[in-house]
Design a protein around this motif. Structure first.
Motif, PDB file in Angstrom:
ATOM      1  N   MET A  40       1.712  55.669  31.538  1.00 40.95           N
ATOM      2  CA  MET A  40       0.896  54.461  31.533  1.00 40.95           C
ATOM      3  C   MET A  40       0.943  53.785  30.162  1.00 40.95           C
ATOM      4  O   MET A  40       1.077  52.571  30.042  1.00 40.95           O
ATOM      5  N   VAL A  41       0.807  54.606  29.125  1.00 42.94           N
ATOM      6  CA  VAL A  41       0.827  54.063  27.771  1.00 42.94           C
ATOM      7  C   VAL A  41       2.196  53.494  27.441  1.00 42.94           C
ATOM      8  O   VAL A  41       2.320  52.412  26.846  1.00 42.94           O
ATOM      9  N   GLU A  42       3.253  54.219  27.837  1.00 41.68           N
ATOM     10  CA  GLU A  42       4.606  53.729  27.568  1.00 41.68           C
ATOM     11  C   GLU A  42       4.870  52.423  28.305  1.00 41.68           C
ATOM     12  O   GLU A  42       5.540  51.530  27.785  1.00 41.68           O
ATOM     13  N   GLN A  43       4.335  52.294  29.509  1.00 41.16           N
ATOM     14  CA  GLN A  43       4.532  51.067  30.269  1.00 41.16           C
ATOM     15  C   GLN A  43       3.843  49.886  29.598  1.00 41.16           C
ATOM     16  O   GLN A  43       4.380  48.780  29.546  1.00 41.16           O
ATOM     17  N   GLU A  44       2.626  50.128  29.071  1.00 41.33           N
ATOM     18  CA  GLU A  44       1.921  49.057  28.367  1.00 41.33           C
ATOM     19  C   GLU A  44       2.661  48.655  27.097  1.00 41.33           C
ATOM     20  O   GLU A  44       2.715  47.479  26.738  1.00 41.33           O
ATOM     21  N   GLN A  45       3.225  49.640  26.396  1.00 42.48           N
ATOM     22  CA  GLN A  45       3.960  49.325  25.184  1.00 42.48           C
ATOM     23  C   GLN A  45       5.209  48.497  25.483  1.00 42.48           C
ATOM     24  O   GLN A  45       5.586  47.623  24.702  1.00 42.48           O
ATOM     25  N   ARG A  46       5.852  48.755  26.612  1.00 46.48           N
ATOM     26  CA  ARG A  46       7.037  47.987  26.972  1.00 46.48           C
ATOM     27  C   ARG A  46       6.678  46.545  27.316  1.00 46.48           C
ATOM     28  O   ARG A  46       7.474  45.634  27.094  1.00 46.48           O
ATOM     29  N   GLN A  47       5.474  46.339  27.867  1.00 50.80           N
ATOM     30  CA  GLN A  47       5.071  44.998  28.253  1.00 50.80           C
ATOM     31  C   GLN A  47       4.616  44.152  27.066  1.00 50.80           C
ATOM     32  O   GLN A  47       4.501  42.938  27.189  1.00 50.80           O
ATOM     33  N   ARG A  48       4.336  44.766  25.943  1.00 49.21           N
ATOM     34  CA  ARG A  48       3.879  44.025  24.772  1.00 49.21           C
ATOM     35  C   ARG A  48       5.047  43.293  24.118  1.00 49.21           C
ATOM     36  O   ARG A  48       6.175  43.774  24.123  1.00 49.21           O
ATOM     37  N   PRO A  49       4.762  42.137  23.524  1.00 46.11           N
ATOM     38  CA  PRO A  49       5.829  41.388  22.840  1.00 46.11           C
ATOM     39  C   PRO A  49       6.363  42.167  21.643  1.00 46.11           C
ATOM     40  O   PRO A  49       5.650  42.977  21.032  1.00 46.11           O
ATOM     41  N   PRO A  50       7.605  41.949  21.264  1.00 44.44           N
ATOM     42  CA  PRO A  50       8.173  42.651  20.095  1.00 44.44           C
ATOM     43  C   PRO A  50       7.437  42.344  18.792  1.00 44.44           C
ATOM     44  O   PRO A  50       7.474  43.145  17.856  1.00 44.44           O
ATOM     45  N   SER A  51       6.763  41.193  18.734  1.00 44.28           N
ATOM     46  CA  SER A  51       6.040  40.845  17.506  1.00 44.28           C
ATOM     47  C   SER A  51       4.904  41.816  17.219  1.00 44.28           C
ATOM     48  O   SER A  51       4.491  41.978  16.065  1.00 44.28           O
ATOM     49  N   TYR A  52       4.383  42.478  18.261  1.00 34.03           N
ATOM     50  CA  TYR A  52       3.323  43.461  18.051  1.00 34.03           C
ATOM     51  C   TYR A  52       3.827  44.615  17.185  1.00 34.03           C
ATOM     52  O   TYR A  52       3.102  45.127  16.328  1.00 34.03           O
ATOM     53  N   GLN A  53       5.055  45.041  17.439  1.00 38.64           N
ATOM     54  CA  GLN A  53       5.619  46.135  16.655  1.00 38.64           C
ATOM     55  C   GLN A  53       5.775  45.730  15.190  1.00 38.64           C
ATOM     56  O   GLN A  53       5.516  46.525  14.280  1.00 38.64           O
ATOM     57  N   THR A  54       6.165  44.496  14.966  1.00 40.57           N
ATOM     58  CA  THR A  54       6.311  44.015  13.591  1.00 40.57           C
ATOM     59  C   THR A  54       4.970  43.979  12.876  1.00 40.57           C
ATOM     60  O   THR A  54       4.852  44.387  11.713  1.00 40.57           O
ATOM     61  N   THR A  55       3.942  43.508  13.587  1.00 46.14           N
ATOM     62  CA  THR A  55       2.603  43.451  12.987  1.00 46.14           C
ATOM     63  C   THR A  55       2.077  44.849  12.681  1.00 46.14           C
ATOM     64  O   THR A  55       1.501  45.090  11.611  1.00 46.14           O
ATOM     65  N   ALA A  56       2.278  45.784  13.615  1.00 44.73           N
ATOM     66  CA  ALA A  56       1.818  47.159  13.395  1.00 44.73           C
ATOM     67  C   ALA A  56       2.538  47.790  12.208  1.00 44.73           C
ATOM     68  O   ALA A  56       1.923  48.492  11.386  1.00 44.73           O
ATOM     69  N   TRP A  57       3.841  47.544  12.101  1.00 43.34           N
ATOM     70  CA  TRP A  57       4.601  48.097  10.972  1.00 43.34           C
ATOM     71  C   TRP A  57       4.112  47.512   9.651  1.00 43.34           C
ATOM     72  O   TRP A  57       3.966  48.230   8.658  1.00 43.34           O
ATOM     73  N   CYS A  58       3.825  46.223   9.630  1.00 41.81           N
ATOM     74  CA  CYS A  58       3.338  45.580   8.405  1.00 41.81           C
ATOM     75  C   CYS A  58       1.977  46.134   8.003  1.00 41.81           C
ATOM     76  O   CYS A  58       1.720  46.371   6.821  1.00 41.81           O
ATOM     77  N   LEU A  59       1.109  46.370   8.979  1.00 39.44           N
ATOM     78  CA  LEU A  59      -0.207  46.940   8.681  1.00 39.44           C
ATOM     79  C   LEU A  59      -0.081  48.352   8.112  1.00 39.44           C
ATOM     80  O   LEU A  59      -0.815  48.732   7.190  1.00 39.44           O
ATOM     81  N   GLU A  60       0.831  49.131   8.646  1.00 37.82           N
ATOM     82  CA  GLU A  60       1.052  50.479   8.118  1.00 37.82           C
ATOM     83  C   GLU A  60       1.561  50.425   6.676  1.00 37.82           C
ATOM     84  O   GLU A  60       1.153  51.239   5.836  1.00 37.82           O
ATOM     85  N   GLN A  61       2.432  49.476   6.391  1.00 37.58           N
ATOM     86  CA  GLN A  61       2.952  49.340   5.031  1.00 37.58           C
ATOM     87  C   GLN A  61       1.840  48.975   4.050  1.00 37.58           C
ATOM     88  O   GLN A  61       1.731  49.557   2.965  1.00 37.58           O
ATOM     89  N   VAL A  62       1.015  48.021   4.434  1.00 37.64           N
ATOM     90  CA  VAL A  62      -0.075  47.594   3.552  1.00 37.64           C
ATOM     91  C   VAL A  62      -1.100  48.705   3.378  1.00 37.64           C
ATOM     92  O   VAL A  62      -1.634  48.908   2.279  1.00 37.64           O
ATOM     93  N   ASP A  63      -1.377  49.454   4.439  1.00 39.78           N
ATOM     94  CA  ASP A  63      -2.337  50.556   4.351  1.00 39.78           C
ATOM     95  C   ASP A  63      -1.832  51.640   3.400  1.00 39.78           C
ATOM     96  O   ASP A  63      -2.590  52.161   2.572  1.00 39.78           O
ATOM     97  N   HIS A  64      -0.564  51.973   3.503  1.00 37.94           N
ATOM     98  CA  HIS A  64       0.001  52.980   2.602  1.00 37.94           C
ATOM     99  C   HIS A  64       0.052  52.461   1.168  1.00 37.94           C
ATOM    100  O   HIS A  64      -0.184  53.214   0.213  1.00 37.94           O
ATOM    101  N   TRP A  65       0.348  51.187   1.008  1.00 37.84           N
ATOM    102  CA  TRP A  65       0.350  50.587  -0.334  1.00 37.84           C
ATOM    103  C   TRP A  65      -1.041  50.660  -0.962  1.00 37.84           C
ATOM    104  O   TRP A  65      -1.179  50.979  -2.146  1.00 37.84           O
TER     105      TRP A  65
END
Length: 248
Positions: free
Chosen positions: A1-26
């Motif tokens: 179910m979770v994998e299906q929801e992740q596939r339906q999300r736009p690719p921009s969500y992954q970019t935003t999540a990656w950017c948030l992780e970078q800023v959090d670690h910084w």
């Protein structure tokens, strides 16, 4: 179910999540408060990882395009300047022989805490209200973190910590001559001496103005000469209006 929801999300969500992780670690690296997260050359491999990450963060924000126009934003300038400064400072300090560098010591959390305390009564104080609130904060040890605030509590020592120290009363067996012996003055800088002298003069003025004490007590705590006093050193002390020269 979770994998299906992740596939339906736009690719921009992954970019935003990656950017948030970078800023959090910084942010974790730039505000380290424990030796575990501190910058240290004790283990070169572990030391190179955060250094490489900070260098990559500088390159990331230099090439970052924000908004539709992709114009340069102040946040990019702030992150690049702060990160570059930390990289230069930690390199110099570790080269001088320091075991590790806690980057949280270079933040302005203590200043933000003080502003937060000053704005507790009035979020937008006037210059006079700001001055009065600053005196209350400095003298009354009102430096506490607001429950609804977004600031981290600063763990540094305060200049007026002596107000929280409970001194034990002298033993009844001591003679009067022993009680009158002055203790050695603490080792203070010129700036600390000026601040203490200014604070003492303000307290003496308030005691004389609002307390009913005899002339003998007044002469014991107040200097006979109330004229403005200044020294030739870099820290000059002047008392105007609301101050009295203490007998020190």
């Amino acid at each position: 179910m979770v994998e299906q929801e992740q596939r339906q999300r736009p690719p921009s969500y992954q970019t935003t999540a990656w950017c948030l992780e970078q800023v959090d670690h910084w942010f974790d690296i730039m505000s380290s408060r424990q030796p575990v997260m501190a910058l240290s050359t004790h283990k070169i491999e572990e030391y190179q990882k955060p250094i490489k990450f900070l260098q990559d963060t500088i390159q990331l924000f230099r090439g970052l395009k924000i908004g539709r126009t992709g114009s340069w934003k102040p946040v990019q300038t702030g992150i690049v300047m702060a990160t570059s400064s930390i990289l230069s400072i930690q390199q110099d300090m570790l080269a001088q022989g320091h075991m590790f560098v806690l980057t949280s010591r270079f933040t302005q959390d203590c200043l933000e805490n003080q502003f937060s305390c000053i704005r507790q009564r009035n979020p937008v104080p006037t210059p006079v209200e700001f001055q009065q609130a600053l005196k209350s904060v400095s003298v009354g040890q009102f430096l506490v973190t607001v429950k609804t605030g977004s600031y981290q509590e600063d763990d540094n020592s305060l200049l007026a910590d002596f107000l929280d120290t409970k001194q034990s009363l002298p033993s009844p067996g001591l003679r009067e001559e022993e009680l009158m012996v002055r203790r050695a003055a603490p080792d203070l800088t010129n700036t600390e001496i000026s601040a203490l002298y200014h604070l003492t003069g303000y307290i003496v003025h308030k005691v004389i103005k609002y307390s009913k004490i005899c002339e003998g007590c007044q002469s014991a705590i107040k200097h006979n000469d109330d004229s403005p006093e200044g020294t030739k050193s870099s820290s000059q002390v002047y008392f105007v209006g609301r101050h009295k020269r203490p007998s020190i």
